[in-house]
Structure formats: C-alpha cells, structure tokens
Design a protein around this motif. Sequence first.
Motif, short mmCIF file in Angstrom:
data_model
loop_
_atom_site.label_atom_id
_atom_site.label_comp_id
_atom_site.label_asym_id
_atom_site.label_seq_id
_atom_site.Cartn_x
_atom_site.Cartn_y
_atom_site.Cartn_z
N THR A 166 1.61 -5.36 -13.43
CA THR A 166 3.31 -5.48 -13.07
C THR A 166 4.00 -6.14 -14.01
O THR A 166 5.44 -6.07 -13.95
N ARG B 138 7.42 -7.90 -7.34
CA ARG B 138 6.36 -8.31 -8.47
C ARG B 138 6.71 -9.31 -7.85
O ARG B 138 5.26 -10.20 -8.61
N LEU C 296 8.44 3.20 -8.66
CA LEU C 296 8.25 2.25 -9.54
C LEU C 296 7.96 3.38 -10.66
O LEU C 296 7.75 4.42 -10.57
N ILE D 295 9.46 -2.39 -10.99
CA ILE D 295 9.22 -2.04 -9.28
C ILE D 295 10.07 -3.35 -9.01
O ILE D 295 10.62 -4.03 -9.36
#
Length: 166
Positions: free
Chosen positions: A50, A62, A100, A57
């Motif tokens: 991530t 996150r 995303l 995102i």
Amino acid sequence: MSDEAPDSLIPYDEIVQEALRAVVGRVLGSVEQSGGELPGGHHFYITFKTAASGVDIPSALRERFPDEMTIVLQNKFWDLSVNETGFSVGLSFNQIPSKLVIPFSAITAFVDPAVDFGLQFQAAIEDIAPTASDDAENDLTTAEGEPIAKSEDGSNVVTVDFGRKK
C-alpha cells in the motif's frame, strides 16, 4: 570448483519479475476487454504494497493497511482499467465505493484459486509490520457469513503455497 555462483552482470531476477508482472497485466487486460466479466469460476486475489510508489487508495484504507493489502476480484468490482504500468478498479469496503490505482510494480502476489495458479513477487519496498484490521466487505465468506479461511489467531487470512506441486 566453488559451489558459489558468480555475480551476474545481467539482472535476471528483475527481468523475470517484470515478465511475470506482465502476465498479471495481460490477464487483467483480457478481463477488461470482456467488459469486466470473469470467465467460469475464475477470481483473483491480488496482494500489493500500500505504501509503494504510484499506489492510490483512500486514506482510510491506507491507515487500515499501512503495509500490504489483498483485494479480491470476483463478483463485486467495476471500472477495471488496465494500462502498461498498472490498473485501477472500483471496489466497495464496508459499503463505501472506492477506486484503487495499483501499479504492477507494487504487486507482491497474484492468485487465481479456481485453477490453482499463483505468482509471488519480490517486494518493491521495505517490509512494514502488518496491522490487525476488521473484515472488509469484499472478503470472501461462506453462505453462513463466516470467512473462507481463518488463521490460528482468528484473523481472516488466506494462506497460499507458492511451491511446486508434489
């Protein structure tokens, strides 16, 4: 003769990783071209870092997944868009629609359990200690609402063996 292999001046590991990530791109591209329809029982688990460069995102995700996250592309996804460097997809988390954006370089695993196919990639960034999280809406569950797989500590974790078949 020595058992140690000489250092290679050709970055074979990087070349192989790049080629295998292209496999992910080609598979996702074919799904995109078919209008987002997955053929047969195919579905994908895609794990990514991530915090990797280019990952976009929602901040809540996150915070919840500061190191690594696994998404499932099966029934409830939309707006899949694939380009040569990565893909974007719409998914719902706790009934909140989210977009995303994931570069292929951030992917650490790609699995299609319907056909026992999986790829594992070297992490693009340093490992960060994982954080416990609640179940996401797009986690796979049984008809009774129980997670498909639970680890010994009770968390919803799918374990995939990337070794060779015996």
